[in-house]
Design a protein around this motif. Sequence first.
Motif, PDB file in Angstrom:
ATOM      1  N   GLU A 130       0.847  -1.183   0.000  1.00 34.13           N
ATOM      2  CA  GLU A 130       0.000   0.000   0.000  1.00 34.13           C
ATOM      3  C   GLU A 130       0.887   1.239   0.000  1.00 34.13           C
ATOM      4  OE1 GLU A 130      -2.729  -0.467   3.312  1.00 34.13           O
ATOM      5  OE2 GLU A 130      -4.268  -1.028   1.855  1.00 34.13           O
TER       6      GLU A 130
ATOM      7  N   ILE B 280       0.857   5.707  -0.370  1.00 35.94           N
ATOM      8  CA  ILE B 280       0.145   6.984  -0.386  1.00 35.94           C
ATOM      9  C   ILE B 280       0.688   7.740  -1.588  1.00 35.94           C
ATOM     10  CG2 ILE B 280      -0.212   9.199   0.786  1.00 35.94           C
ATOM     11  CD1 ILE B 280      -1.609   7.039   2.300  1.00 35.94           C
TER      12      ILE B 280
ATOM     13  N   ILE C  92       3.081   3.085   2.676  1.00 39.91           N
ATOM     14  CA  ILE C  92       2.278   3.601   3.788  1.00 39.91           C
ATOM     15  C   ILE C  92       2.944   3.371   5.145  1.00 39.91           C
ATOM     16  CG2 ILE C  92       0.823   1.583   4.203  1.00 39.91           C
ATOM     17  CD1 ILE C  92      -1.576   3.621   4.204  1.00 39.91           C
TER      18      ILE C  92
ATOM     19  N   ILE D 191      -4.778   6.321  -1.539  1.00 40.00           N
ATOM     20  CA  ILE D 191      -4.056   5.122  -1.132  1.00 40.00           C
ATOM     21  C   ILE D 191      -4.119   4.168  -2.314  1.00 40.00           C
ATOM     22  CG2 ILE D 191      -4.009   3.147   0.419  1.00 40.00           C
ATOM     23  CD1 ILE D 191      -5.262   4.934   2.562  1.00 40.00           C
TER      24      ILE D 191
END
Length: 155
Positions: free
Chosen positions: A14, A16, A29, A104
């Motif tokens: 994941e 950002i 993340i 995200i």
Amino acid sequence: MLDANEGPTEAQFEFITFSAGNQSFCLEITQIREIRRWTPVTRLPHTPDDVLGVMNLRGAVIPIFDLSARFGLGQTSDNERNVVIVAACGDTTIGLLVESVSEILSVNKSAIQETPDIKSEAARQAILGVISVGDNVVRVVNLDAVLDNDRGAVV
């Protein structure tokens, strides 16, 4: 338990995503501690143009970098939408001034492609890989390179 017809699932990452220098970048993340609205920082003498100063973050003084300037994409203009991404790089906490945070992004490891060979060592050091999202290419930032003193324009 896995079905006999299914193999193990691929690792998911994941990120950002955010904009700096009107370009798309991302950080994993797990590296991000918080996202804050831009507030003026305390400037320090004799710092490079991409080091904006320091900020007091709950008793810890952290350096704030203009990521666009750090990557040779020009200074980030003052805008109330600008944000500071507070990120951890090993034992060091830093702030990155960016234009905006987007979303995200969850991707499989196989979706992260190597940084193309563009004959720029600075680019290869600063960008860990690229992720194709529709018609866009999002660059995965290497925080170690942001802190590195031996750098040049990368993108």
